[in-house]
Design an enzyme around this catalytic site. Sequence first.
Site, PDB file in Angstrom:
ATOM      1  N   ARG A  32       0.806  -1.136  -0.028  1.00 22.92           N
ATOM      2  CA  ARG A  32      -0.191   0.047   0.086  1.00 22.92           C
ATOM      3  C   ARG A  32       0.980   1.416  -0.091  1.00 22.92           C
ATOM      4  NH1 ARG A  32      -3.593  -1.249   4.994  1.00 22.92           N
ATOM      5  NH2 ARG A  32      -1.692  -2.299   5.772  1.00 22.92           N
ATOM      6  N   ARG A  41      -5.719  -2.430  -6.312  1.00 14.75           N
ATOM      7  CA  ARG A  41      -6.514  -2.824  -5.339  1.00 14.75           C
ATOM      8  C   ARG A  41      -7.938  -2.089  -5.346  1.00 14.75           C
ATOM      9  NH1 ARG A  41      -8.764  -2.156  -0.414  1.00 14.75           N
ATOM     10  NH2 ARG A  41      -8.615  -3.812   1.266  1.00 14.75           N
TER      11      ARG A  41
END
Length: 357
Positions: A32, A41
């Site tokens: 992330r 994502r």
Amino acid sequence: MSDTLANDRLLRALRRQPVDRTPVWLMRQAGRYLPEYRATRAAAGSFLAMAKNPELACEVTLQPLRRFPLDAAILFSDILTVPDAMGLGLYFVEGEGPKFERPVREEADVARLAVPDMETELRYVMDAVRTIRRELGGKVPLIGFSGSPWTLACYMVEGGGSDNYARIKAMAFDRPELLHRMLGTITDAVIAYLSAQRVAGAQALQVFDTWGGVLSPALYRQFSLPYLERIARELDRGEGDARAPLILFGKGNAPHLEALAASGADAVGVDWLVGLDEAARRVGGRVALQGNLDPATLYAHPRVIAGEAARVLDDYAAGNGGSREGHVFNLGHGMSPDMNPEHVAALVEAVHAHSAR
């Protein structure tokens, strides 16, 4: 699948062979902290949807390699794929992490556990390995992985993450036979899972014993170490140049370095709570070592990051008779979502520059 590697530093270092510079990869290097990961994502809709789609898992695996000259790719997946395939019903709660709909707590729950079929229930993982290996085209090796039996059991019994591991520790004290039966089945599954990843194309294998460090030394020797030793002993890693080295990583595993070095694994990964000089002296060249920069260092200024990377590299050499061989540079645990990609670039560059032979 015998493509010659353009960069085989990782495999050579894990075999304690000479390399031109110390190889580096980072736990959670696909993640992330990268805007391209967050975009993938968002398009996938969820973490699980991304992990269960071989093309998306491949894309996310390759994203950090497009940015940084890392010496390995690691399969994008999750350690909880195995218990999920055992029928426990994995789901993720935003801000809370993984949960299981059907935790394992009673005799009947343990009796129901069976080793999943790797080319049906876990085919999406093997397809991801095959896809990534093809797309890498021999640029760098691909690392496959699994959670350790103890760490998987923690999630399976607790039903998710835990602050105090009350349920599984109570089981260890009150019903050790039941826990050993459960760990035996999980170990069978881990061995089959890693073996299938190797056959699908993984060139090195890592076991994550993330929660081994929550055990007292006596309980670790009873409920974690024997199962890691069994994996090292029984896992078919292949032959000759195609043999896949096995790395045993554990958070909080410093008290057990000698035992892990004697397990039959090729390498031991350590966290940042033990100096690499001490770790290298204690393993005495029996295994390669992987680690062990404190991940929080990546919040520091790039100049400081470079200095800390040099210190870790020099610590290893100091404990290894002045030699840098047999070291894979890594963090002592995974990266966090708020880390700066430019700091990662500074780290990788510093490792390669300082360790050039």
